[in-house]
Design an enzyme around this catalytic site. Structure first.
Site, PDB file in Angstrom:
ATOM      1  N   CYS A 179      39.936  47.757  43.548  1.00 43.26           N
ATOM      2  CA  CYS A 179      38.603  48.305  43.303  1.00 43.26           C
ATOM      3  C   CYS A 179      38.433  48.862  41.896  1.00 43.26           C
ATOM      4  O   CYS A 179      37.342  49.294  41.529  1.00 43.26           O
ATOM      5  CB  CYS A 179      38.299  49.390  44.338  1.00 43.26           C
ATOM      6  SG  CYS A 179      38.606  48.831  46.015  1.00 43.26           S
ATOM      7  N   HIS A 319      33.437  57.578  42.328  1.00 40.06           N
ATOM      8  CA  HIS A 319      33.915  56.412  43.071  1.00 40.06           C
ATOM      9  C   HIS A 319      33.349  56.471  44.487  1.00 40.06           C
ATOM     10  O   HIS A 319      32.921  55.461  45.025  1.00 40.06           O
ATOM     11  CB  HIS A 319      35.438  56.387  43.078  1.00 40.06           C
ATOM     12  CG  HIS A 319      36.011  55.138  43.648  1.00 40.06           C
ATOM     13  ND1 HIS A 319      35.727  53.885  43.132  1.00 40.06           N
ATOM     14  CD2 HIS A 319      36.859  54.929  44.687  1.00 40.06           C
ATOM     15  CE1 HIS A 319      36.370  52.968  43.836  1.00 40.06           C
ATOM     16  NE2 HIS A 319      37.070  53.570  44.790  1.00 40.06           N
ATOM     17  N   GLU A 330      38.740  63.006  45.493  1.00 36.20           N
ATOM     18  CA  GLU A 330      37.961  62.913  44.255  1.00 36.20           C
ATOM     19  C   GLU A 330      37.300  64.243  43.938  1.00 36.20           C
ATOM     20  O   GLU A 330      37.261  64.677  42.776  1.00 36.20           O
ATOM     21  CB  GLU A 330      36.912  61.804  44.343  1.00 36.20           C
ATOM     22  CG  GLU A 330      36.177  61.589  43.031  1.00 36.20           C
ATOM     23  CD  GLU A 330      35.300  60.353  42.991  1.00 36.20           C
ATOM     24  OE1 GLU A 330      34.834  59.993  41.894  1.00 36.20           O
ATOM     25  OE2 GLU A 330      35.071  59.745  44.069  1.00 36.20           O
ATOM     26  N   LYS A 351      27.674  53.762  45.834  1.00 33.09           N
ATOM     27  CA  LYS A 351      28.075  53.040  47.047  1.00 33.09           C
ATOM     28  C   LYS A 351      27.283  53.462  48.277  1.00 33.09           C
ATOM     29  O   LYS A 351      27.286  52.747  49.281  1.00 33.09           O
ATOM     30  CB  LYS A 351      29.575  53.229  47.288  1.00 33.09           C
ATOM     31  CG  LYS A 351      30.461  52.584  46.240  1.00 33.09           C
ATOM     32  CD  LYS A 351      31.923  52.827  46.539  1.00 33.09           C
ATOM     33  CE  LYS A 351      32.816  52.281  45.449  1.00 33.09           C
ATOM     34  NZ  LYS A 351      32.704  53.043  44.182  1.00 33.09           N
ATOM     35  N   HIS A 356      30.628  49.037  48.960  1.00 33.98           N
ATOM     36  CA  HIS A 356      31.725  48.987  47.997  1.00 33.98           C
ATOM     37  C   HIS A 356      31.891  47.555  47.507  1.00 33.98           C
ATOM     38  O   HIS A 356      32.345  46.681  48.248  1.00 33.98           O
ATOM     39  CB  HIS A 356      33.001  49.478  48.683  1.00 33.98           C
ATOM     40  CG  HIS A 356      34.112  49.801  47.737  1.00 33.98           C
ATOM     41  ND1 HIS A 356      34.216  49.248  46.479  1.00 33.98           N
ATOM     42  CD2 HIS A 356      35.178  50.630  47.865  1.00 33.98           C
ATOM     43  CE1 HIS A 356      35.288  49.719  45.888  1.00 33.98           C
ATOM     44  NE2 HIS A 356      35.895  50.562  46.708  1.00 33.98           N
ATOM     45  N   PHE A 415      43.085  50.442  45.593  1.00 30.67           N
ATOM     46  CA  PHE A 415      44.325  50.310  46.354  1.00 30.67           C
ATOM     47  C   PHE A 415      45.478  50.059  45.371  1.00 30.67           C
ATOM     48  O   PHE A 415      45.344  49.293  44.421  1.00 30.67           O
ATOM     49  CB  PHE A 415      44.240  49.133  47.328  1.00 30.67           C
ATOM     50  CG  PHE A 415      43.466  49.409  48.588  1.00 30.67           C
ATOM     51  CD1 PHE A 415      42.862  50.634  48.819  1.00 30.67           C
ATOM     52  CD2 PHE A 415      43.351  48.427  49.564  1.00 30.67           C
ATOM     53  CE1 PHE A 415      42.163  50.873  49.988  1.00 30.67           C
ATOM     54  CE2 PHE A 415      42.648  48.654  50.739  1.00 30.67           C
ATOM     55  CZ  PHE A 415      42.056  49.886  50.950  1.00 30.67           C
TER      56      PHE A 415
END
Length: 429
Positions: A179, A319, A330, A351, A356, A415
């Site tokens: 991502c 994010h 975050e 998002k 996403h 990831f």
């Protein structure tokens, strides 16, 4: 910073001069709009593009919803022969790149093609092609596969096809970091321009992973929201009842130029890209580090690289995936970097409306960040209904906000523990 170049450091007797880098064009394909203008208008209006999956029958899947690109016509951007030889993610990349170049009013015929580079990231690439061709292998045998199977599937074909379409002969490759792929592509392009290895970089991310295998994989990992009865309410970053992310698709591409080149051709300048930070958690294959230290370090590095003080930052495009762990860590990372200023920051999660976009998310979210600077409007985080005591910052809930944005950060985490933060500043000539 009134000069065209900044001397950042000296090695021995050799001065290393870094060019200033500006954004001059943008193109986007998203679940809420197939142009930057439509995308931005719907972000500000707080409209969700998440629906029940239509690209295949999702019956039996625990998550049956996604943010699909709607109404995309590849033949508007390429001929039929080329379209048939590209996976959808590469089609998206080419379309967004052509939009960005047109937006930049960049006359490629007047440019040195060796000074124009392309870096486009993708997290998954041509998985749709992979699935279709594997089915042919099983049902019809190995000699019935398309001879274009491999060049359609591999991720580097996104920047490769863009380069072919635009005759861009400079640096060209793909970044693959889940991502964070699109953000890494932009970060690399930024450095290439700073070093003077190109004058123009066409950069961003593309993804088309709403396929049975991809969605099934995320389902079994228990990463996705299962609010199948309320798709538009499913992506709810920082909300106490968030239950997972929603897969999206699309592409975002930006034209970055050295300031010198942009001024020479009298280009419109949207904003200046001033800093970046890249780290890894070195903790877990999917989960973020529990205290957000990798994300925090990426933000600290971006601020340092951009000669920016924490209190100068007005806005963070988070994010914000809508997963329990990511949003909490975050938030912790932001607090550790900004201290009391954290509570004065405006933070929003794109998002919440598009889902996403995986490898495309860093680019589409940077576009939203740049638009916030240009328009002095911060788009909302929609579906924010229930306060989470561990996520207690200002997430611009549910309604857009008018606010001058001089300095902003855009966060992307992936990831594998990948963290990228991009720092953008309002351009002052």
């Amino acid at each position: 910073m009134n000069t065209l170049r900044r001397i950042k450091k000296i090695e021995g007797k050799r001065h290393i001069e870094l060019q200033r880098v500006v954004v001059t064009g943008m193109g986007a394909l998203t679940p809420i709009g197939n142009t930057v203008e439509e995308y931005w208008r719907n972000l500000v209006a707080g409209r969700s593009g998440v629906t029940k999956i239509t690209k295949f029958d999702p019956d039996g899947f625990s998550s049956q919803i996604a943010g699909e690109v709607k109404g995309f016509q590849p033949l508007d951007y390429m001929d039929k022969k080329d379209a048939r030889r590209m996976d959808t993610f590469a089609q998206y990349a080419v379309a967004a790149a052509k939009m960005a170049v047109a937006d930049a009013r960049l006359d490629l015929s007047a440019e040195d093609p060796e000074k124009i580079g392309v870096v486009v990231g993708s997290g998954i690439g041509g998985i749709g092609t992979w699935e279709r061709q594997y089915k042919i292998l099983l049902e019809k045998g190995p000699m019935r596969l398309s001879p274009f199977f491999i060049p359609m599937m591999i991720i580097d074909m996104a920047p490769g096809q863009v380069a072919i379409a635009l005759n861009a002969r400079g640096p060209n490759y793909s970044t693959v970091s889940a991502c964070a792929s699109g953000a890494h592509a932009i970060a690399d392009s930024f450095r290439i321009l700073q070093r003077g290895e190109a004058e123009v970089m066409i950069t961003g991310g593309a993804e088309a992973s709403i396929t049975p295998l991809s969605i099934a994989g995320f389902c079994t990992a228990k990463a996705l929201s299962t609010r199948n009865d309320a798709p538009q309410e499913a992506s709810r970053p920082f909300d106490a009842q968030r239950d997972g992310f929603v897969v999206g698709e699309g592409a975002g591409v930006l034209v970055l130029e050295t300031l010198e080149h942009a001024l020479q051709r009298e280009a419109k300048i949207y904003a200046e890209l001033v800093g970046l930070g890249m780290t890894d958690d070195a903790y877990h294959i999917t989960a973020p580090a529990p205290n957000g230290e990798g994300a925090a370090k990426a933000m600290e590095l971006a601020l340092k690289d951009g000669d920016t003080k924490p209190e100068e930052v007005d806005y963070i495009n988070a994010h914000g995936t809508s997963t329990p762990f990511n949003d909490r860590t975050e938030t912790m990372a932001i607090k550790s970097v900004f201290g009391e200023h954290s509570y004065r920051l405006s933070i929003s999660a794109t998002k919440s409306m598009v889902g996403h976009l995986l490898g495309a998310t860093g680019a589409t979210e940077l576009i939203a960040t740049v638009k916030s600077i240009e328009e002095s409007i911060i788009h909302p985080t929609i579906n924010y209904q229930y306060e989470d005591p561990e996520c207690d910052l200002d997430y611009v809930p549910n309604r857009a906000r008018k606010k001058e944005v001089k300095v902003a950060l855009s966060n992307s985490f992936g990831f594998g523990g990948h963290n990228v933060c991009l720092a953008v500043r309002k351009f002052v000539g």
